[in-house]
Design a protein around this motif. Structure first.
Motif, mmCIF file in Angstrom:
data_model
loop_
_atom_site.group_PDB
_atom_site.id
_atom_site.type_symbol
_atom_site.label_atom_id
_atom_site.label_comp_id
_atom_site.label_asym_id
_atom_site.label_seq_id
_atom_site.Cartn_x
_atom_site.Cartn_y
_atom_site.Cartn_z
ATOM 1 N N GLU A 119 -8.060 0.263 -12.810
ATOM 2 C CA GLU A 119 -7.268 2.014 -12.937
ATOM 3 C C GLU A 119 -8.357 2.723 -12.890
ATOM 4 O O GLU A 119 -9.376 2.340 -13.046
ATOM 5 C CB GLU A 119 -6.212 2.128 -13.886
ATOM 6 C CG GLU A 119 -5.436 3.649 -13.609
ATOM 7 C CD GLU A 119 -4.273 4.252 -15.000
ATOM 8 O OE1 GLU A 119 -3.040 4.169 -14.499
ATOM 9 O OE2 GLU A 119 -5.164 3.938 -16.000
ATOM 10 N N GLN A 120 -8.137 3.604 -11.554
ATOM 11 C CA GLN A 120 -8.590 4.593 -10.664
ATOM 12 C C GLN A 120 -8.292 5.874 -11.668
ATOM 13 O O GLN A 120 -7.172 5.826 -10.813
ATOM 14 C CB GLN A 120 -9.436 4.502 -9.693
ATOM 15 C CG GLN A 120 -10.574 3.444 -9.676
ATOM 16 C CD GLN A 120 -10.742 2.590 -8.795
ATOM 17 O OE1 GLN A 120 -11.844 2.113 -8.038
ATOM 18 N NE2 GLN A 120 -10.097 4.058 -7.681
ATOM 19 N N ALA A 165 -12.902 -3.244 -6.659
ATOM 20 C CA ALA A 165 -11.255 -3.394 -7.570
ATOM 21 C C ALA A 165 -10.793 -4.421 -8.121
ATOM 22 O O ALA A 165 -10.294 -4.593 -9.056
ATOM 23 C CB ALA A 165 -10.866 -3.097 -5.693
ATOM 24 N N MET A 174 -4.971 5.158 -8.816
ATOM 25 C CA MET A 174 -5.123 3.836 -8.101
ATOM 26 C C MET A 174 -5.261 2.700 -8.778
ATOM 27 O O MET A 174 -6.143 2.615 -9.699
ATOM 28 C CB MET A 174 -6.261 4.268 -7.407
ATOM 29 C CG MET A 174 -6.299 5.418 -6.762
ATOM 30 S SD MET A 174 -8.283 6.084 -6.235
ATOM 31 C CE MET A 174 -8.042 4.825 -5.077
ATOM 32 N N ILE A 175 -4.147 1.934 -8.668
ATOM 33 C CA ILE A 175 -3.823 0.759 -9.221
ATOM 34 C C ILE A 175 -4.148 -0.389 -8.051
ATOM 35 O O ILE A 175 -3.673 -0.750 -7.432
ATOM 36 C CB ILE A 175 -2.270 0.338 -10.281
ATOM 37 C CG1 ILE A 175 -3.051 1.839 -11.388
ATOM 38 C CG2 ILE A 175 -2.310 -0.642 -11.098
ATOM 39 C CD1 ILE A 175 -0.891 2.197 -11.941
ATOM 40 N N PRO A 176 -4.843 -0.897 -8.430
ATOM 41 C CA PRO A 176 -5.641 -2.329 -7.408
ATOM 42 C C PRO A 176 -4.222 -3.256 -7.647
ATOM 43 O O PRO A 176 -3.691 -3.564 -7.990
ATOM 44 C CB PRO A 176 -7.449 -3.132 -8.352
ATOM 45 C CG PRO A 176 -7.303 -2.005 -8.948
ATOM 46 C CD PRO A 176 -6.215 -1.173 -9.540
ATOM 47 N N ARG A 177 -3.897 -3.332 -6.074
ATOM 48 C CA ARG A 177 -3.382 -4.098 -5.565
ATOM 49 C C ARG A 177 -2.654 -5.702 -6.669
ATOM 50 O O ARG A 177 -3.896 -6.025 -6.302
ATOM 51 C CB ARG A 177 -2.482 -4.685 -4.515
ATOM 52 C CG ARG A 177 -2.341 -2.797 -4.084
ATOM 53 C CD ARG A 177 -1.927 -2.863 -2.372
ATOM 54 N NE ARG A 177 -1.456 -3.822 -1.647
ATOM 55 C CZ ARG A 177 -1.079 -3.873 0.096
ATOM 56 N NH1 ARG A 177 -0.445 -3.421 0.601
ATOM 57 N NH2 ARG A 177 0.230 -5.182 -0.135
ATOM 58 N N ARG A 187 -5.894 -1.802 -0.191
ATOM 59 C CA ARG A 187 -5.875 -2.278 -1.653
ATOM 60 C C ARG A 187 -5.328 -1.720 -3.081
ATOM 61 O O ARG A 187 -5.711 -2.346 -3.572
ATOM 62 C CB ARG A 187 -7.531 -1.772 -1.323
ATOM 63 C CG ARG A 187 -8.270 -2.584 -2.753
ATOM 64 C CD ARG A 187 -8.286 -4.417 -2.523
ATOM 65 N NE ARG A 187 -9.513 -4.750 -3.530
ATOM 66 C CZ ARG A 187 -8.735 -5.690 -4.181
ATOM 67 N NH1 ARG A 187 -7.354 -4.707 -4.484
ATOM 68 N NH2 ARG A 187 -9.147 -6.387 -5.285
ATOM 69 N N TYR A 188 -4.714 -0.188 -3.152
ATOM 70 C CA TYR A 188 -4.075 -0.462 -4.240
ATOM 71 C C TYR A 188 -3.291 0.638 -4.346
ATOM 72 O O TYR A 188 -2.352 0.939 -3.098
ATOM 73 C CB TYR A 188 -4.943 1.101 -4.351
ATOM 74 C CG TYR A 188 -6.267 0.913 -4.698
ATOM 75 C CD1 TYR A 188 -7.398 0.245 -5.974
ATOM 76 C CD2 TYR A 188 -7.733 1.669 -3.645
ATOM 77 C CE1 TYR A 188 -8.088 0.554 -5.744
ATOM 78 C CE2 TYR A 188 -8.643 1.291 -4.390
ATOM 79 C CZ TYR A 188 -9.275 0.680 -5.343
ATOM 80 O OH TYR A 188 -10.537 0.187 -4.631
ATOM 81 N N ASP A 189 -2.246 0.134 -5.207
ATOM 82 C CA ASP A 189 -1.046 1.704 -5.453
ATOM 83 C C ASP A 189 -1.439 2.635 -5.840
ATOM 84 O O ASP A 189 -2.114 2.806 -7.023
ATOM 85 C CB ASP A 189 0.038 0.926 -6.750
ATOM 86 C CG ASP A 189 0.730 -0.679 -5.910
ATOM 87 O OD1 ASP A 189 1.254 -0.870 -4.259
ATOM 88 O OD2 ASP A 189 0.968 -1.742 -6.492
ATOM 89 N N MET A 190 -1.013 3.840 -4.964
ATOM 90 C CA MET A 190 -1.607 4.950 -5.575
ATOM 91 C C MET A 190 -0.382 5.641 -5.611
ATOM 92 O O MET A 190 0.895 6.306 -4.829
ATOM 93 C CB MET A 190 -2.161 5.700 -4.220
ATOM 94 C CG MET A 190 -3.402 4.448 -4.149
ATOM 95 S SD MET A 190 -4.641 5.210 -3.119
ATOM 96 C CE MET A 190 -4.607 5.115 -1.210
#
Length: 258
Positions: A129-130, A124, A188-191, A161-164
């Motif tokens: 971005e995922q 991450a 999913m964007i890593p925090r 771990r992520y903002d989703m």
């Protein structure tokens, strides 16, 4: 023509409107470093490649690897391998001169989605971005808020771990063959504020696994082994795992790792 294989959890996306929406979300552009997991017959692959200098494909099905190698598409790099074993961190660190954002995308096989999401956490810090299509039920658990019945171990570990956000709902008829379940797309964007070290992350895994080990039981039972160190409040002793916020779990992890 390639037939979808059950053992690889294959369902091929074929709805043009949904495909267009997902590609718009990913916003492919020259210089971007992108890997697509499980391209299938290329519903996303071809439209993505039109806007990218290079697209990496990760595929486990030998017949599909051969299919993509035969296409001779410029900028396409085919990697044969199992996504659960693939080193996404090493991949993300080697963008071969590309300058844009680093993204991981795909219509993930339902049978490996949770273990794969946990596997990706290790990369991450190098990924921007995922964007994934998953079983709707899994996405609901990923984005669920504390206090809801969908809030689970998966929710805590990924939200740490992520903002989703769930960005799209996808009905079964968008696929061939049609799955028996609804699907959804999650971004999913890593925090940026993530600051747990390895020892603290490991402590988080342990305390969250223990808390959710028996969902119906109170934390006074499930977290008995940690009670002397994390000093649960009276309210927390009577609470259940799904009632505790992600931030509080992270606080406990820092205490346990200290």
């Amino acid at each position: 023509m390639h037939r979808a294989r059950k053992r690889f959890g294959q369902n091929f996306l074929q709805d043009d409107g949904i495909i267009y929406s997902i590609v718009s979300l990913i916003q492919p552009s020259a210089g971007m470093h992108v890997i697509e997991i499980g391209p299938g017959l290329g519903a996303l692959t071809r439209p993505l490649l039109r806007n990218l200098d290079q697209l990496d494909l990760l595929e486990i099905d030998r017949d599909l690897v051969a299919y993509w190698n035969q296409q001779n598409l410029q900028g396409l790099k085919v990697i044969e391998g199992d996504a659960l074993q693939f080193d996404f961190l090493a991949w993300a660190k080697n963008p071969e001169g590309r300058t844009g954002l680093c993204k991981v995308v795909g219509n993930l096989p339902y049978n490996i989605s949770s273990p794969l999401l946990f596997h990706l956490v290790g990369a991450a810090k190098e990924i921007d971005e995922q964007v994934f299509m998953l079983q709707a039920e899994v996405v609901e658990r990923m984005v669920a808020a504390a206090g809801s019945s969908d809030f689970s171990r998966l929710s805590v570990m990924l939200q740490a771990r992520y903002d989703m956000e769930q960005v799209l709902e996808v009905p079964p008829e968008a696929f061939d063959p049609q799955p028996k379940v609804n699907s959804a797309v999650v971004r999913m964007i890593p925090r940026q504020d993530f600051n747990l070290n390895d020892a603290q992350w490991s402590a988080l895994e342990k305390v969250v696994a223990a808390a959710f080990s028996q969902r119906r039981k109170m934390l006074r039972t499930n977290l008995q082994a940690f009670a002397d160190r994390i000093q649960l409040t009276e309210t927390e002793l009577k609470a259940r795992a799904q009632d505790i916020s992600v931030d509080r779990y992270m606080e406990w992890a820092r205490i346990l790792a200290a």
